[in-house]
Design an enzyme around this catalytic site. Structure first.
Site, PDB file in Angstrom:
ATOM      1  N   LYS A  22      35.954 -34.945 -38.866  1.00 17.70           N
ATOM      2  CA  LYS A  22      36.741 -35.227 -40.085  1.00 17.70           C
ATOM      3  C   LYS A  22      36.479 -34.141 -41.140  1.00 17.70           C
ATOM      4  O   LYS A  22      37.417 -33.572 -41.697  1.00 17.70           O
ATOM      5  CB  LYS A  22      36.341 -36.580 -40.652  1.00 17.70           C
ATOM      6  CG  LYS A  22      36.856 -36.846 -42.065  1.00 17.70           C
ATOM      7  CD  LYS A  22      36.506 -38.228 -42.569  1.00 17.70           C
ATOM      8  CE  LYS A  22      35.144 -38.324 -43.156  1.00 17.70           C
ATOM      9  NZ  LYS A  22      35.045 -37.882 -44.570  1.00 17.70           N
ATOM     10  N   ASN A  23      35.207 -33.830 -41.383  1.00 20.50           N
ATOM     11  CA  ASN A  23      34.870 -32.946 -42.505  1.00 20.50           C
ATOM     12  C   ASN A  23      35.084 -31.464 -42.209  1.00 20.50           C
ATOM     13  O   ASN A  23      34.904 -30.633 -43.086  1.00 20.50           O
ATOM     14  CB  ASN A  23      33.433 -33.210 -42.976  1.00 20.50           C
ATOM     15  CG  ASN A  23      33.324 -34.567 -43.648  1.00 20.50           C
ATOM     16  OD1 ASN A  23      34.353 -35.205 -43.941  1.00 20.50           O
ATOM     17  ND2 ASN A  23      32.123 -35.038 -43.866  1.00 20.50           N
ATOM     18  N   CYS A 116      32.769 -42.308 -56.554  1.00 22.25           N
ATOM     19  CA  CYS A 116      32.998 -43.277 -55.470  1.00 22.25           C
ATOM     20  C   CYS A 116      31.731 -44.132 -55.377  1.00 22.25           C
ATOM     21  O   CYS A 116      30.803 -43.991 -56.173  1.00 22.25           O
ATOM     22  CB  CYS A 116      33.290 -42.566 -54.160  1.00 22.25           C
ATOM     23  SG  CYS A 116      31.826 -41.769 -53.468  1.00 22.25           S
ATOM     24  N   ARG A 121      29.907 -37.855 -57.987  1.00 23.45           N
ATOM     25  CA  ARG A 121      30.664 -36.824 -57.250  1.00 23.45           C
ATOM     26  C   ARG A 121      31.333 -35.827 -58.202  1.00 23.45           C
ATOM     27  O   ARG A 121      32.553 -35.644 -58.188  1.00 23.45           O
ATOM     28  CB  ARG A 121      31.695 -37.464 -56.321  1.00 23.45           C
ATOM     29  CG  ARG A 121      31.190 -38.609 -55.478  1.00 23.45           C
ATOM     30  CD  ARG A 121      30.145 -38.231 -54.460  1.00 23.45           C
ATOM     31  NE  ARG A 121      30.606 -37.367 -53.408  1.00 23.45           N
ATOM     32  CZ  ARG A 121      31.227 -37.767 -52.307  1.00 23.45           C
ATOM     33  NH1 ARG A 121      31.501 -39.034 -52.161  1.00 23.45           N
ATOM     34  NH2 ARG A 121      31.597 -36.906 -51.381  1.00 23.45           N
ATOM     35  N   ASP A 304      24.748 -38.128 -44.383  1.00 25.56           N
ATOM     36  CA  ASP A 304      25.746 -38.991 -43.734  1.00 25.56           C
ATOM     37  C   ASP A 304      25.175 -39.767 -42.561  1.00 25.56           C
ATOM     38  O   ASP A 304      25.879 -40.594 -41.974  1.00 25.56           O
ATOM     39  CB  ASP A 304      26.942 -38.152 -43.264  1.00 25.56           C
ATOM     40  CG  ASP A 304      27.727 -37.602 -44.431  1.00 25.56           C
ATOM     41  OD1 ASP A 304      28.566 -36.722 -44.223  1.00 25.56           O
ATOM     42  OD2 ASP A 304      27.473 -38.036 -45.568  1.00 25.56           O
ATOM     43  N   ARG A 396      38.324 -44.675 -42.195  1.00 19.56           N
ATOM     44  CA  ARG A 396      38.498 -43.364 -42.834  1.00 19.56           C
ATOM     45  C   ARG A 396      37.829 -42.273 -42.021  1.00 19.56           C
ATOM     46  O   ARG A 396      38.234 -41.120 -42.068  1.00 19.56           O
ATOM     47  CB  ARG A 396      37.885 -43.384 -44.239  1.00 19.56           C
ATOM     48  CG  ARG A 396      38.584 -44.320 -45.191  1.00 19.56           C
ATOM     49  CD  ARG A 396      38.100 -44.091 -46.599  1.00 19.56           C
ATOM     50  NE  ARG A 396      38.130 -42.662 -46.925  1.00 19.56           N
ATOM     51  CZ  ARG A 396      37.697 -42.187 -48.093  1.00 19.56           C
ATOM     52  NH1 ARG A 396      37.216 -42.994 -49.004  1.00 19.56           N
ATOM     53  NH2 ARG A 396      37.750 -40.904 -48.330  1.00 19.56           N
TER      54      ARG A 396
HETATM   55  C1  EPZ Z   1      30.717 -33.442 -48.471  1.00 14.40           C
HETATM   56  O1  EPZ Z   1      30.988 -34.081 -49.700  1.00 14.40           O
HETATM   57  C2  EPZ Z   1      31.143 -34.426 -47.390  1.00 14.40           C
HETATM   58  N1  EPZ Z   1      32.589 -34.689 -47.529  1.00 14.40           N
HETATM   59  C3  EPZ Z   1      30.350 -35.718 -47.528  1.00 14.40           C
HETATM   60  O2  EPZ Z   1      30.708 -36.569 -46.459  1.00 14.40           O
HETATM   61  C4  EPZ Z   1      28.860 -35.390 -47.406  1.00 14.40           C
HETATM   62  O3  EPZ Z   1      28.116 -36.575 -47.596  1.00 14.40           O
HETATM   63  C5  EPZ Z   1      28.483 -34.354 -48.468  1.00 14.40           C
HETATM   64  O4  EPZ Z   1      29.319 -33.183 -48.319  1.00 14.40           O
HETATM   65  C6  EPZ Z   1      27.037 -33.912 -48.357  1.00 14.40           C
HETATM   66  O5  EPZ Z   1      26.792 -33.404 -47.087  1.00 14.40           O
HETATM   67  C7  EPZ Z   1      33.458 -33.786 -47.029  1.00 14.40           C
HETATM   68  O6  EPZ Z   1      33.089 -32.756 -46.502  1.00 14.40           O
HETATM   69  C8  EPZ Z   1      34.910 -34.129 -47.171  1.00 14.40           C
HETATM   70  P1  EPZ Z   1      28.637 -32.055 -52.130  1.00 14.40           P
HETATM   71  P2  EPZ Z   1      30.942 -33.203 -51.054  1.00 14.40           P
HETATM   72  O7  EPZ Z   1      29.569 -31.394 -53.080  1.00 14.40           O
HETATM   73  O8  EPZ Z   1      31.336 -31.818 -50.804  1.00 14.40           O
HETATM   74  C9  EPZ Z   1      26.442 -32.428 -56.282  1.00 14.40           C
HETATM   75  C10 EPZ Z   1      31.419 -38.545 -45.453  1.00 14.40           C
HETATM   76  O9  EPZ Z   1      30.786 -39.574 -45.274  1.00 14.40           O
HETATM   77  N2  EPZ Z   1      27.566 -31.636 -56.832  1.00 14.40           N
HETATM   78  O10 EPZ Z   1      27.967 -31.228 -51.100  1.00 14.40           O
HETATM   79  O11 EPZ Z   1      31.677 -33.972 -52.114  1.00 14.40           O
HETATM   80  C11 EPZ Z   1      26.864 -33.840 -55.889  1.00 14.40           C
HETATM   81  O12 EPZ Z   1      26.776 -34.702 -57.002  1.00 14.40           O
HETATM   82  C12 EPZ Z   1      31.344 -37.821 -46.767  1.00 14.40           C
HETATM   83  O13 EPZ Z   1      32.111 -37.960 -44.582  1.00 14.40           O
HETATM   84  C13 EPZ Z   1      27.537 -31.249 -58.166  1.00 14.40           C
HETATM   85  O14 EPZ Z   1      26.602 -31.563 -58.895  1.00 14.40           O
HETATM   86  O15 EPZ Z   1      29.397 -33.235 -51.399  1.00 14.40           O
HETATM   87  C14 EPZ Z   1      25.872 -34.193 -54.816  1.00 14.40           C
HETATM   88  O16 EPZ Z   1      24.698 -34.706 -55.435  1.00 14.40           O
HETATM   89  C15 EPZ Z   1      30.603 -38.650 -47.783  1.00 14.40           C
HETATM   90  N3  EPZ Z   1      28.572 -30.524 -58.666  1.00 14.40           N
HETATM   91  C16 EPZ Z   1      25.522 -32.851 -54.162  1.00 14.40           C
HETATM   92  O17 EPZ Z   1      26.006 -31.832 -55.045  1.00 14.40           O
HETATM   93  C17 EPZ Z   1      29.655 -30.158 -57.886  1.00 14.40           C
HETATM   94  O18 EPZ Z   1      30.568 -29.468 -58.392  1.00 14.40           O
HETATM   95  C18 EPZ Z   1      26.173 -32.625 -52.820  1.00 14.40           C
HETATM   96  O19 EPZ Z   1      27.557 -32.875 -52.972  1.00 14.40           O
HETATM   97  C19 EPZ Z   1      29.672 -30.564 -56.534  1.00 14.40           C
HETATM   98  C20 EPZ Z   1      28.620 -31.298 -56.029  1.00 14.40           C
END
Ligand code: EPZ
Length: 416
Positions: A22-23, A116, A121, A304, A396
């Site tokens: 998916k990702n 969420c 996020r 995850d 999802r």
């Molecule tokens: C991706 O989400 C995945 N989703 C998530 O999978 C996964 O849990 C996550 O990466 C971590 O591995 C997709 O790829 C579609 P991040 P993402 O930005 O990109 C902080 C699932 O179950 N952050 O890496 O949204 C944030 O708060 C989903 O398939 C900022 O502070 O995660 C978090 O603490 C759930 N500022 C950390 O970084 C930003 O601008 C990691 O978030 C962006 C992120």
């Protein structure tokens, strides 16, 4: 709303085929926005998030055809630069259209994704990077409005190795003038998969999979045909299922290399994990040792997989300290597992899990994608019939999961 009924006590045995990731599919489908002509993607998983992504691409003017895990997308006729709230709120990863729209159409108006169940996020790093590339960014009425007549390559430091932030900025930079360097970039396999597809399209990206990614801008990208990589989290979920049920599962068409963090910890619990090319065999044992985990950015233990691993630890013969280092609220499954008899104490972003000899079936509520998977796993071993409600969360990210489990011997059914 659908629910899934699971009767515990059946060890899982047999073979399971893993679907496309998916990702990886989400950013790769969205990368079509950068091209003219028809792209063909195979091994695309049949998931609600994929449907949401294709709906959004159609809204932007793309022509989309889907059949038998194949998706064809032609973005030659892009006519809209806006991703509306009612589409983005269904799937926050829609924010990934921001970078490609700014690169291709020089402007974008994308609804802020909002938080969420698992956390706030934020997307501040996505926006910081776009500003470094020369985009004018305004936040108005719940939307990001970006305007960039000509993006210029830049040095961008990411405070945290954000996965979709890295993907958004990679896609924004591929058509920018000059070189962009992303520092502290995310290293997930899905980043490498996206970079490989963008390079196939004619981009010039190097360093994907490391924390420093270099992108040299090009004039245009061409359409391609390519295959989506296997889903490492679906793979890990079945690995844990085998360990929990003292089962014997052979997982086919997966990428074992993507799961070193989980494999290491599963072996420490006592599970017998054998890797054979693109297949992993997991033999569950009667004695499950308690093992501590900390979720970390790739290649660390994946966040995850935290909920699924916690379910395994809830029926271990020991104690486990689980630290969730990525998201601030990713213990929504704890209260539901405790209703099934798990012994878990949460303090901030840490949980202490004392294994119990048996979980008891109960009606439970899914709260987010991976928490719902952990409740299905708990139902596989709990005494009696567990009823998991709100399984739209599950749909999802897991394709046809109840049939995949049923073929392995689980007593599981979906009730509409
Ligand atoms: C991706 O989400 C995945 N989703 C998530 O999978 C996964 O849990 C996550 O990466 C971590 O591995 C997709 O790829 C579609 P991040 P993402 O930005 O990109 C902080 C699932 O179950 N952050 O890496 O949204 C944030 O708060 C989903 O398939 C900022 O502070 O995660 C978090 O603490 C759930 N500022 C950390 O970084 C930003 O601008 C990691 O978030 C962006 C992120």
């Amino acid at each position: 709303m659908d629910k899934i009924i699971v009767e515990g006590g059946h060890p899982l045995k047999g073979r399971v085929n893993i679907s496309g990731a998916k990702n990886a599919a989400l950013p790769i489908l969205i990368a079509s926005l950068l091209t003219e002509g028809q792209n063909t993607f195979i091994n695309v998983p049949d998931l609600q998030d994929i449907k949401s992504t294709l709906l959004l691409l159609k809204h932007l003017g793309a022509r989309v055809e889907t059949y038998n895990h194949t998706v064809q997308i032609d973005c030659g006729g892009l006519c809209c630069h806006e991703a509306p709230y009612d589409l983005v709120r269904k799937m926050r990863a829609s924010i990934l259209v921001l970078g490609p729209l700014v690169a291709k159409l020089k402007k974008a108006r994308v609804s802020l994704p909002g938080g969420c169940a698992i956390g706030a996020r934020p997307i501040n790093l996505h926006l910081k990077g776009l500003k470094h590339l020369g985009a004018a960014i305004e936040l108005k009425h719940g939307y990001v409005e970006a305007f960039a007549p000509n993006l210029k390559g830049a040095e961008i430091y990411l405070d945290t190795p954000t996965v979709t932030g890295t993907e958004n900025l990679m896609m924004a930079a591929v058509l920018a003038q000059g070189q962009t360097v992303l520092r502290n970039a995310a290293r997930e396999p899905e980043i490498i998969a996206l970079a490989d597809v963008l390079n196939l399209m004619g981009a010039r990206i190097s360093g994907a999979g490391t924390s420093i990614i270099k992108i040299i801008g090009v004039k245009a990208l061409r359409s391609v045909s390519t295959r989506i990589i296997p889903d490492r989290i679906e793979t890990g979920t079945f690995m844990v299922a085998a360990a929990m049920t003292q089962g014997d599962i052979e997982i086919l068409n997966c990428e074992p290399e993507h799961l070193n963090g989980l494999t290491d910890k599963l072996r420490l619990t006592g599970a017998d994990v054998t890797i054979n090319g693109k297949a992993i065999r997991v033999l569950g044992q009667d004695f499950i040792s308690g093992v501590d985990i900390k979720t970390m950015p790739y290649p660390g233990f994946p966040t995850d997989m935290q909920a699924q691993f916690m379910t395994l630890m809830s029926v271990s013969n020991g104690l486990s300290l689980i630290s969730e280092r990525i998201f601030e609220n990713r213990f929504m499954h704890v209260s539901e597992l405790k209703r099934m008899g798990a012994d878990i104490s949460v303090c901030g972003r840490s949980a202490v899990v004392q294994g119990v000899s048996e979980l008891s079936a109960a009606p439970v509520m899914a709260s987010d994608l991976r928490a719902s998977a952990s409740l299905i796993l708990a139902g596989l071993v709990a005494k009696g019939q567990t009823e998991v409600n709100r399984v739209y969360h599950l749909d999802r990210g897991y394709e046809d999961i109840e049939n995949k489990f049923r073929k392995l011997g689980a007593a599981i059914k979906r009730v509409t």
